[in-house]
Write an enzyme that holds these catalytic residues in place. Structure first.
Site, PDB file in Angstrom:
ATOM      1  N   GLU A 104       0.834  -1.200   0.000  1.00  0.00           N
ATOM      2  CA  GLU A 104       0.000   0.000   0.000  1.00  0.00           C
ATOM      3  C   GLU A 104       0.867   1.247   0.000  1.00  0.00           C
ATOM      4  O   GLU A 104       1.973   1.248   0.539  1.00  0.00           O
ATOM      5  CB  GLU A 104      -0.891   0.007   1.242  1.00  0.00           C
ATOM      6  CG  GLU A 104      -1.915  -1.095   1.208  1.00  0.00           C
ATOM      7  CD  GLU A 104      -2.818  -1.108   2.408  1.00  0.00           C
ATOM      8  OE1 GLU A 104      -3.797  -1.862   2.382  1.00  0.00           O
ATOM      9  OE2 GLU A 104      -2.562  -0.381   3.373  1.00  0.00           O
ATOM     10  N   CYS A 117       3.349   8.742   0.644  1.00  0.00           N
ATOM     11  CA  CYS A 117       3.884   7.879   1.699  1.00  0.00           C
ATOM     12  C   CYS A 117       4.119   6.503   1.066  1.00  0.00           C
ATOM     13  O   CYS A 117       3.188   5.856   0.598  1.00  0.00           O
ATOM     14  CB  CYS A 117       2.868   7.824   2.839  1.00  0.00           C
ATOM     15  SG  CYS A 117       3.359   6.767   4.181  1.00  0.00           S
ATOM     16  N   CYS A 124       5.858  -6.152   7.455  1.00  0.00           N
ATOM     17  CA  CYS A 124       7.070  -5.715   8.161  1.00  0.00           C
ATOM     18  C   CYS A 124       7.489  -6.769   9.170  1.00  0.00           C
ATOM     19  O   CYS A 124       6.667  -7.257   9.941  1.00  0.00           O
ATOM     20  CB  CYS A 124       6.827  -4.386   8.878  1.00  0.00           C
ATOM     21  SG  CYS A 124       8.326  -3.763   9.690  1.00  0.00           S
ATOM     22  N   CYS A 128       6.255  -4.194  15.631  1.00  0.00           N
ATOM     23  CA  CYS A 128       5.980  -3.311  16.767  1.00  0.00           C
ATOM     24  C   CYS A 128       4.560  -3.602  17.253  1.00  0.00           C
ATOM     25  O   CYS A 128       3.669  -3.878  16.444  1.00  0.00           O
ATOM     26  CB  CYS A 128       6.114  -1.851  16.348  1.00  0.00           C
ATOM     27  SG  CYS A 128       7.777  -1.456  15.766  1.00  0.00           S
ATOM     28  N   CYS A 131       1.474  -1.500  15.718  1.00  0.00           N
ATOM     29  CA  CYS A 131       1.457  -1.209  14.274  1.00  0.00           C
ATOM     30  C   CYS A 131       0.754  -2.313  13.495  1.00  0.00           C
ATOM     31  O   CYS A 131       1.129  -3.489  13.579  1.00  0.00           O
ATOM     32  CB  CYS A 131       2.895  -1.050  13.780  1.00  0.00           C
ATOM     33  SG  CYS A 131       2.990  -0.858  11.990  1.00  0.00           S
ATOM     34  N   GLU A 172      10.217  -1.557   7.235  1.00  0.00           N
ATOM     35  CA  GLU A 172      11.316  -0.832   7.862  1.00  0.00           C
ATOM     36  C   GLU A 172      12.379  -0.576   6.783  1.00  0.00           C
ATOM     37  O   GLU A 172      13.074  -1.509   6.353  1.00  0.00           O
ATOM     38  CB  GLU A 172      11.868  -1.682   9.026  1.00  0.00           C
ATOM     39  CG  GLU A 172      13.186  -1.226   9.602  1.00  0.00           C
ATOM     40  CD  GLU A 172      13.254   0.279   9.880  1.00  0.00           C
ATOM     41  OE1 GLU A 172      12.377   0.813  10.579  1.00  0.00           O
ATOM     42  OE2 GLU A 172      14.204   0.922   9.373  1.00  0.00           O
ATOM     43  N   SER A 203      11.951   7.236   7.515  1.00  0.00           N
ATOM     44  CA  SER A 203      11.569   6.979   8.910  1.00  0.00           C
ATOM     45  C   SER A 203      12.018   5.576   9.293  1.00  0.00           C
ATOM     46  O   SER A 203      11.801   4.618   8.556  1.00  0.00           O
ATOM     47  CB  SER A 203      10.049   7.101   9.040  1.00  0.00           C
ATOM     48  OG  SER A 203       9.636   6.733  10.330  1.00  0.00           O
ATOM     49  N   ILE A 227      10.865   6.719  18.006  1.00  0.00           N
ATOM     50  CA  ILE A 227      11.490   6.490  19.316  1.00  0.00           C
ATOM     51  C   ILE A 227      10.491   5.821  20.288  1.00  0.00           C
ATOM     52  O   ILE A 227      10.806   4.817  20.873  1.00  0.00           O
ATOM     53  CB  ILE A 227      12.141   7.797  19.836  1.00  0.00           C
ATOM     54  CG1 ILE A 227      12.953   7.567  21.094  1.00  0.00           C
ATOM     55  CG2 ILE A 227      11.181   8.908  20.007  1.00  0.00           C
ATOM     56  CD1 ILE A 227      13.948   8.691  21.419  1.00  0.00           C
ATOM     57  N   HIS A 228       9.343   6.384  20.485  1.00  0.00           N
ATOM     58  CA  HIS A 228       8.203   5.796  21.215  1.00  0.00           C
ATOM     59  C   HIS A 228       8.382   5.560  22.707  1.00  0.00           C
ATOM     60  O   HIS A 228       7.401   5.494  23.434  1.00  0.00           O
ATOM     61  CB  HIS A 228       7.722   4.481  20.580  1.00  0.00           C
ATOM     62  CG  HIS A 228       7.506   4.550  19.115  1.00  0.00           C
ATOM     63  ND1 HIS A 228       6.803   5.574  18.524  1.00  0.00           N
ATOM     64  CD2 HIS A 228       7.921   3.754  18.104  1.00  0.00           C
ATOM     65  CE1 HIS A 228       6.787   5.387  17.210  1.00  0.00           C
ATOM     66  NE2 HIS A 228       7.456   4.302  16.935  1.00  0.00           N
ATOM     67  N   CYS A 346      -1.252   6.565   9.759  1.00  0.00           N
ATOM     68  CA  CYS A 346      -0.039   5.904  10.241  1.00  0.00           C
ATOM     69  C   CYS A 346      -0.367   4.608  10.940  1.00  0.00           C
ATOM     70  O   CYS A 346      -1.215   4.575  11.812  1.00  0.00           O
ATOM     71  CB  CYS A 346       0.651   6.760  11.289  1.00  0.00           C
ATOM     72  SG  CYS A 346       1.442   8.151  10.616  1.00  0.00           S
TER      73      CYS A 346
HETATM   74  N1  SAH Z   1       9.145   1.291   9.875  1.00  0.00           N
HETATM   75  C1  SAH Z   1       9.350   2.678   9.885  1.00  0.00           C
HETATM   76  C2  SAH Z   1       8.499   3.430   8.904  1.00  0.00           C
HETATM   77  C3  SAH Z   1       7.046   3.032   8.808  1.00  0.00           C
HETATM   78  S1  SAH Z   1       5.999   3.382  10.161  1.00  0.00           S
HETATM   79  C4  SAH Z   1       9.156   3.234  11.291  1.00  0.00           C
HETATM   80  O1  SAH Z   1       8.597   2.520  12.114  1.00  0.00           O
HETATM   81  O2  SAH Z   1       9.593   4.348  11.526  1.00  0.00           O
HETATM   82  C5  SAH Z   1       5.740   5.139  10.082  1.00  0.00           C
HETATM   83  C6  SAH Z   1       5.277   5.747  11.405  1.00  0.00           C
HETATM   84  O3  SAH Z   1       3.966   5.324  11.777  1.00  0.00           O
HETATM   85  C7  SAH Z   1       6.195   5.377  12.554  1.00  0.00           C
HETATM   86  O4  SAH Z   1       6.574   6.474  13.311  1.00  0.00           O
HETATM   87  C8  SAH Z   1       5.317   4.451  13.336  1.00  0.00           C
HETATM   88  O5  SAH Z   1       5.699   4.371  14.629  1.00  0.00           O
HETATM   89  C9  SAH Z   1       3.944   5.048  13.157  1.00  0.00           C
HETATM   90  N2  SAH Z   1       2.873   4.117  13.529  1.00  0.00           N
HETATM   91  C10 SAH Z   1       2.886   2.782  13.428  1.00  0.00           C
HETATM   92  N3  SAH Z   1       1.736   2.265  13.899  1.00  0.00           N
HETATM   93  C11 SAH Z   1       0.976   3.290  14.323  1.00  0.00           C
HETATM   94  C12 SAH Z   1      -0.350   3.376  14.875  1.00  0.00           C
HETATM   95  N4  SAH Z   1      -1.116   2.299  15.073  1.00  0.00           N
HETATM   96  N5  SAH Z   1      -0.813   4.592  15.177  1.00  0.00           N
HETATM   97  C13 SAH Z   1      -0.068   5.698  14.925  1.00  0.00           C
HETATM   98  N6  SAH Z   1       1.167   5.671  14.390  1.00  0.00           N
HETATM   99  C14 SAH Z   1       1.693   4.485  14.092  1.00  0.00           C
HETATM  100 FE1  SF4 Z   2       7.520  -2.083  11.013  1.00  0.00          FE
HETATM  101 FE2  SF4 Z   2       7.578   0.589  11.442  1.00  0.00          FE
HETATM  102 FE3  SF4 Z   2       5.323  -0.858  11.820  1.00  0.00          FE
HETATM  103 FE4  SF4 Z   2       7.358  -1.124  13.501  1.00  0.00          FE
HETATM  104  S1  SF4 Z   2       6.150   0.738  13.175  1.00  0.00           S
HETATM  105  S2  SF4 Z   2       6.138  -2.819  12.612  1.00  0.00           S
HETATM  106  S3  SF4 Z   2       9.088  -0.929  12.113  1.00  0.00           S
HETATM  107  S4  SF4 Z   2       6.349  -0.538   9.901  1.00  0.00           S
END
Ligand code: SAH
Ligand code: SF4
Length: 357
Positions: A104, A117, A124, A128, A131, A172, A203, A227-228, A346
């Site tokens: 996507e 984007c 992935c 995380c 996500c 990633e 990112s 960072i989170h 996101c």
């Molecule tokens: N893998 C990379 C890039 C893709 S994710 C990364 O993690 O940075 C892009 C952004 O979306 C990241 O900052 C990620 O933390 C955020 N993201 C992922 N899941 C999310 C969610 N459920 N709600 C809000 N932001 C989220």
């Molecule tokens: Fe992958 Fe980024 Fe989603 Fe983490 S937040 S699972 S690194 S896409």
């Protein structure tokens, strides 16, 4: 897919770096008995106009178009579906050939800006906990041609050229490093897509050595670090790659990136209510990133079915922002969520949410 020419495997045109393209296109034009100025015509069609097929390349002789169609692949991705959000955000779904994975990408219009984007992997592997992409599993890396094809096909389908590109779709980027670097070269080469490196953001959750290599190869490309959490145990839980590449080592590489490029980074922080949004978490964060030239971007968690978190209230996000801002000199912003109604926001990019899957 074009026919095979005497057992020769078709070349993916969008995979080629600038010099490779010139050489390959020159050979093809010569084989077809055409003059060399056709190379530049083909170059402009490919990178500036993006036709659906070689047949559409008006101005090139029919025999040349037929020859190109035999020896080259134009679009490695099949456009499968498009959804439009009530806020104008558009989500594109692609298929990698017949049996391949799904991918996507999202177009986000915002005043004068049009941000694409882009995904670097199908799914992935990092997984995380917050996500949707991570929950959807992992089908594989995208080739540079598949990364570029998202850009050229969105541009031709939407007729809206990108002002900004963010590698914040599925996957990633630093885990698909060779194809990321190749695609950045094709995106920024003035003979190819010619997009300014300053308008591109990568990112990542952070792999120290690759951050260093990226800032050497493309010092103008912007870096965003997801960072989170500053607390090691919490970050291990939320972002499993932290076990392999702990935040302190990642931040050393980020400091070097800032020193070597003279640029700021963005720290992205998804707010998970009751998990990482306490006053202590805010203090730990400001302490951890002190001295790094950066801004902090807070993102409200976007819910999806399997996720064990709730959506934060705006007022608790504002309270968290204020706690950070008290001890932090840089900008702290709250990211506006876009495209939520089509799961284009996101972390909502998951093949499970797509009606076609
Ligand atoms: N893998 C990379 C890039 C893709 S994710 C990364 O993690 O940075 C892009 C952004 O979306 C990241 O900052 C990620 O933390 C955020 N993201 C992922 N899941 C999310 C969610 N459920 N709600 C809000 N932001 C989220
Ligand atoms: Fe992958 Fe980024 Fe989603 Fe983490 S937040 S699972 S690194 S896409």
């Amino acid at each position: 897919m074009p026919n095979n020419d005497a057992g020769r495997k078709p070349t993916e045109l969008l995979q080629l770096l600038g010099d490779e393209f010139i050489e390959t296109a020159s050979n093809a034009v010569e084989e077809a008995g055409e003059p060399s100025y056709r190379v530049d015509q083909l170059r402009r069609w490919l990178y500036e106009r993006t036709p659906r097929s070689f047949k559409d390349m008006e101005g090139l002789p029919l025999s040349l178009r037929e020859h190109l169609d035999k020896i080259f692949v134009l679009h490695p991705l099949d456009h499968d579906l498009e959804q439009v959000s009530e806020d104008g955000t558009r989500k594109f779904l692609w298929k990698q050939g017949r049996d391949g994975g799904r991918i996507e990408s999202v177009l986000i219009p915002d005043g004068d800006r049009t941000t694409y984007c882009i995904s670097t992997q199908s799914g992935c592997p990092v997984k995380c906990t917050f996500c949707a992409t991570g929950y959807g599993g992992f089908s594989g890396n995208l080739s540079a041609a598949e990364i570029i094809d998202q850009v050229v096909q969105i541009r031709s389908l939407s007729q809206q050229a990108p002002t900004n590109l963010v590698f914040m779709g599925m996957g990633e980027p630093l885990l698909n490093f060779d194809d990321l670097l190749r695609s950045l070269s094709i995106l920024t080469d003035p003979r190819q897509l010619g997009i300014g490196a300053r308008r591109i953001t990568v990112s990542t959750v952070g792999i120290p050595e690759r951050i260093r290599q990226l800032s050497q190869a493309f010092p103008q490309v912007k870096l965003a670090l997801s960072i989170h959490a500053a607390d090691p145990a919490l970050r291990d839980e939320l972002v499993p790659l932290n076990l392999k590449y702990p935040l302190d080592a990642v931040l050393d590489a980020v400091r070097e990136h800032c020193a070597n490029t003279g640029k700021k980074v963005t720290f992205e922080y998804v707010i998970l209510p009751g998990v990482n949004d306490s006053r202590e978490a805010a203090n730990a964060l400001t302490k951890k990133v002190r001295g790094i030239p950066a801004s902090i971007n807070l993102i409200g968690f976007n819910p999806f079915e399997e996720a064990p978190y709730s959506k934060p209230e705006l007022r608790s996000m504002i309270a968290f922002r204020d706690s950070i801002q008290r001890n932090y000199p840089g900008d702290v912003t709250i990211r506006r969520s876009r495209g939520e109604d089509i799961q284009g926001a996101c972390g909502q990019l998951s093949l499970k949410n797509s009606p076609a899957s």
